[in-house]
Design an enzyme around this catalytic site. Structure first.
Site, PDB file in Angstrom:
ATOM      1  N   THR A 275      70.351 -17.167  13.587  1.00 27.38           N
ATOM      2  CA  THR A 275      69.870 -15.654  14.110  1.00 27.38           C
ATOM      3  C   THR A 275      68.970 -14.878  13.646  1.00 27.38           C
ATOM      4  O   THR A 275      69.026 -13.856  12.822  1.00 27.38           O
ATOM      5  CB  THR A 275      71.251 -14.610  13.830  1.00 27.38           C
ATOM      6  OG1 THR A 275      71.391 -14.714  12.338  1.00 27.38           O
ATOM      7  CG2 THR A 275      72.548 -15.145  14.657  1.00 27.38           C
TER       8      THR A 275
ATOM      9  N   PHE B 233      79.641 -16.392   2.808  1.00 27.39           N
ATOM     10  CA  PHE B 233      78.756 -15.661   1.643  1.00 27.39           C
ATOM     11  C   PHE B 233      78.490 -16.620   0.661  1.00 27.39           C
ATOM     12  O   PHE B 233      78.972 -16.839  -0.744  1.00 27.39           O
ATOM     13  CB  PHE B 233      79.961 -14.683   1.189  1.00 27.39           C
ATOM     14  CG  PHE B 233      80.540 -13.396   1.844  1.00 27.39           C
ATOM     15  CD1 PHE B 233      79.925 -12.444   2.085  1.00 27.39           C
ATOM     16  CD2 PHE B 233      81.661 -13.717   2.634  1.00 27.39           C
ATOM     17  CE1 PHE B 233      80.191 -11.593   2.920  1.00 27.39           C
ATOM     18  CE2 PHE B 233      82.153 -12.905   3.612  1.00 27.39           C
ATOM     19  CZ  PHE B 233      81.542 -11.761   3.402  1.00 27.39           C
ATOM     20  N   LEU B 234      77.725 -17.781   1.097  1.00 21.77           N
ATOM     21  CA  LEU B 234      77.163 -18.683   0.348  1.00 21.77           C
ATOM     22  C   LEU B 234      75.647 -18.443   0.036  1.00 21.77           C
ATOM     23  O   LEU B 234      74.813 -17.880   0.477  1.00 21.77           O
ATOM     24  CB  LEU B 234      77.133 -19.959   1.458  1.00 21.77           C
ATOM     25  CG  LEU B 234      78.397 -20.465   2.055  1.00 21.77           C
ATOM     26  CD1 LEU B 234      78.061 -21.531   3.199  1.00 21.77           C
ATOM     27  CD2 LEU B 234      79.480 -20.657   1.058  1.00 21.77           C
TER      28      LEU B 234
ATOM     29  N   LEU C  20      70.795  -7.941 -11.366  1.00 22.23           N
ATOM     30  CA  LEU C  20      70.155  -7.194 -12.000  1.00 22.23           C
ATOM     31  C   LEU C  20      69.146  -7.994 -12.869  1.00 22.23           C
ATOM     32  O   LEU C  20      68.804  -7.479 -14.209  1.00 22.23           O
ATOM     33  CB  LEU C  20      70.843  -6.589 -12.949  1.00 22.23           C
ATOM     34  CG  LEU C  20      72.024  -5.406 -12.368  1.00 22.23           C
ATOM     35  CD1 LEU C  20      73.060  -4.572 -13.145  1.00 22.23           C
ATOM     36  CD2 LEU C  20      71.184  -4.491 -11.420  1.00 22.23           C
ATOM     37  N   HIS C  21      68.371  -8.988 -12.290  1.00 24.44           N
ATOM     38  CA  HIS C  21      67.250  -9.711 -12.837  1.00 24.44           C
ATOM     39  C   HIS C  21      66.017  -8.957 -12.359  1.00 24.44           C
ATOM     40  O   HIS C  21      65.824  -9.381 -11.160  1.00 24.44           O
ATOM     41  CB  HIS C  21      67.351 -11.233 -12.703  1.00 24.44           C
ATOM     42  CG  HIS C  21      68.911 -11.503 -13.113  1.00 24.44           C
ATOM     43  ND1 HIS C  21      69.097 -11.732 -14.689  1.00 24.44           N
ATOM     44  CD2 HIS C  21      69.969 -12.131 -12.650  1.00 24.44           C
ATOM     45  CE1 HIS C  21      70.459 -11.952 -14.901  1.00 24.44           C
ATOM     46  NE2 HIS C  21      70.937 -12.061 -13.606  1.00 24.44           N
TER      47      HIS C  21
ATOM     48  N   GLY D  45      62.076  -9.094 -11.125  1.00 20.87           N
ATOM     49  CA  GLY D  45      61.346 -10.115 -10.655  1.00 20.87           C
ATOM     50  C   GLY D  45      60.452  -9.635  -9.654  1.00 20.87           C
ATOM     51  O   GLY D  45      60.010  -8.720  -9.570  1.00 20.87           O
TER      52      GLY D  45
ATOM     53  N   CYS E 252      68.401 -14.456   3.992  1.00 22.63           N
ATOM     54  CA  CYS E 252      69.255 -13.497   4.512  1.00 22.63           C
ATOM     55  C   CYS E 252      69.030 -12.276   3.917  1.00 22.63           C
ATOM     56  O   CYS E 252      68.994 -11.555   4.915  1.00 22.63           O
ATOM     57  CB  CYS E 252      70.591 -13.856   3.552  1.00 22.63           C
ATOM     58  SG  CYS E 252      71.333 -15.471   4.027  1.00 22.63           S
TER      59      CYS E 252
ATOM     60  N   LYS F 108      66.200 -10.647   6.311  1.00 22.62           N
ATOM     61  CA  LYS F 108      66.448 -10.454   7.691  1.00 22.62           C
ATOM     62  C   LYS F 108      67.752  -9.711   8.230  1.00 22.62           C
ATOM     63  O   LYS F 108      67.615  -8.671   8.918  1.00 22.62           O
ATOM     64  CB  LYS F 108      66.944 -11.990   8.171  1.00 22.62           C
ATOM     65  CG  LYS F 108      67.508 -11.951   9.465  1.00 22.62           C
ATOM     66  CD  LYS F 108      67.640 -13.447   9.905  1.00 22.62           C
ATOM     67  CE  LYS F 108      68.983 -14.286   9.232  1.00 22.62           C
ATOM     68  NZ  LYS F 108      70.269 -13.593   9.891  1.00 22.62           N
TER      69      LYS F 108
ATOM     70  N   ARG G 299      61.667 -19.374   3.246  1.00 18.84           N
ATOM     71  CA  ARG G 299      61.581 -18.381   4.041  1.00 18.84           C
ATOM     72  C   ARG G 299      61.566 -17.090   3.511  1.00 18.84           C
ATOM     73  O   ARG G 299      62.289 -16.730   2.546  1.00 18.84           O
ATOM     74  CB  ARG G 299      62.943 -18.233   5.147  1.00 18.84           C
ATOM     75  CG  ARG G 299      62.805 -19.187   6.065  1.00 18.84           C
ATOM     76  CD  ARG G 299      64.080 -19.439   6.737  1.00 18.84           C
ATOM     77  NE  ARG G 299      65.121 -20.193   5.894  1.00 18.84           N
ATOM     78  CZ  ARG G 299      66.293 -20.467   6.620  1.00 18.84           C
ATOM     79  NH1 ARG G 299      66.870 -20.278   7.672  1.00 18.84           N
ATOM     80  NH2 ARG G 299      67.215 -20.746   5.935  1.00 18.84           N
TER      81      ARG G 299
END
Length: 437
Positions: free
Chosen positions: A86, A152-153, A253-254, A256, A263, A266, A331
């Site tokens: 999707t 939820f991977l 909470l890292h 970067g 995910c 999008k 991505r």
């Protein structure tokens, strides 16, 4: 139970292999004949630790097979999972549901007997209603229940996440559908799998809300990191200090270079569009998207600043290209705007990633790809750590410095300690911790 998994992308292949490992009979279906032929030969089209062995063992046991046509698999199935892509729709940010709708129409004509059709793809609220409408239009007599079962991977930890989930969300009000999905997931626990039953639309919204909240945590700590640099604080200690509060928690909470992947960008964009369609502006989520986009572009300026503000003609080594370690997924990776920005400023870029360079070449064709971290650093004026691969956590700093033209390191993942780098003679920049020379 017999399961048909429509789609052999990241979600479909991992889910299908794990269901087969539970003992179910699974057929994974994809129209891409080359991909299916490869899977039958044991070639895994994505990089996910442990997936190749999991697929091979279940194929050997006869619980997992692959097909290009869905008719037989769907006709025999107790449950059919839709796990097609999707992507963001070109031009407006909405989720493109064309693959989901096409799958629903094909599934409809192949149904035989009572079947639960489950949307596992991440889809906007109300998609299950549309899937049900399409199926009933194509096959009015079908004995079917439409359910939502979002995934939820985490890429890089998907198999563990599937087998040891925090929760399994099942969206359907139909008792028969709940019973089938409860039986499918029953092997997860001797007592009771962590199943949460909701209405279908609620399940669809849970997925988007979860990703948007995690993206918000990342963006929040990145903004705090910018403030920490200005006021002389250490964002890692700030993150630890707030993360020990169990109302907040330490995960995501890292600080970067910003979030990427398939995910978060999008799904946050799609959630904003869904909300606007219902006249409910999500100002926080809108800000998260804007801040994250700006942050990824700003990383090139951070590198330029470390080299005195002018990088034209200079060589920058980039370690890590994928959006996170233990995946080959490029991505919306932060490395893309970083490298593009460096090239726009006139720099020459060399890069190394343990598994993502083949995918990166399509996105970043105008850079030099190297065989390892030290070859990448050879003759570089600066080295940037973009992805926190374990291979980059214990580099030989003496060898690294000897390879470089100038000992300048910009650590966008805060892997190293400033005092450690200073002791080795590096000019060291990190995120939210100030500079050390």
């Amino acid at each position: 139970m017999k399961i048909a998994m429509i789609g052999t992308g990241y979600v479909g292949l991992v889910s299908g292999a794990c269901f087969a490992d539970f003992g179910h009979q699974v057929t994974c279906v994809d129209k891409d004949e080359a991909k299916i032929d490869g899977l039958r030969r044991g070639e895994i089209p994505i990089f996910e630790p442990g997936l190749d062995a999991l697929v091979a063992s279940n194929v050997k046991a006869g619980r997992l097979d692959f097909a290009t046509e869905l008719t037989a698999a769907v006709g025999d199935a107790d449950a059919v999972f839709i796990a097609v892509g999707t992507p963001s729709r070109r031009g407006d940010g909405h989720a493109d549901l064309s693959y989901v709708h096409a799958a629903a129409r094909e599934i409809a004509v192949a149904l035989k007997g009572f079947t639960v059709v489950v949307t596992k793809s991440t889809v906007p609220v109300g998609t299950g209603d549309e899937v049900e409408l399409l199926i009933r239009e194509a096959n009015p007599t079908a004995d079917v229940v439409i359910a939502s079962n979002p995934e939820f991977l985490r890429e890089g930890a998907a198999i563990r996440d599937f087998k040891f989930p925090d929760r399994i969300v099942v969206g359907t009000d139909d008792e028969r559908g709940r019973k089938v999905l409860g039986e499918i997931y029953r092997p997860l626990s001797l007592n009771a799998a962590p199943l949460m039953y909701t209405a279908r639309r609620t399940a669809e919204l849970i997925k988007y809300a979860a990703n948007a909240f995690l993206a918000t945590k990342i963006t929040f700590i990145n903004e705090i990191a910018d403030l920490a640099e200005k006021v002389g604080a250490d964002v890692q200690e700030v993150a630890r200090g707030i993360g020990m509060d169990n109302r907040i928690g330490p995960k995501f909470l890292h600080a970067g270079p910003g979030f990427g992947g398939s995910c978060f960008p999008k799904d946050t964009r799609a959630l904003v569009k869904i909300a606007l369609d219902h006249d409910v502006p999500l100002r926080i989520v809108e800000a998260v998207l804007a801040v994250n986009d700006n942050r990824k572009r700003a990383m090139a300026r951070k590198v330029s600043h470390a080299l005195g503000g002018n990088i034209r003609g200079k060589t920058v080594a980039v370690l890590g290209l994928t959006f996170k370690p233990d995946t080959d997924d490029m991505r919306e990776a932060p490395s893309i705007p970083l490298v593009t920005g460096l090239l726009d400023m006139g720099a020459k870029v060399r890069a190394f990633d343990p598994v993502g360079m083949e995918q990166a070449r399509a996105e970043l064709p105008d850079i030099t790809y190297c065989n390892d971290a030290y070859a990448c650093a050879e003759g570089a004026d600066a080295l940037v750590i973009v992805t926190e691969w374990v291979q980059f956590r214990a580099l030989d700093l003496g060898r690294l410095k000897a390879a470089m033209k100038q000992p300048v390191v910009i650590d966008l993942r805060n892997i190293y300690r400033a005092e450690q780098m200073a002791a080795h003679g590096f000019v060291y920049e990190s995120v939210g911790r100030g500079s050390k020379a």
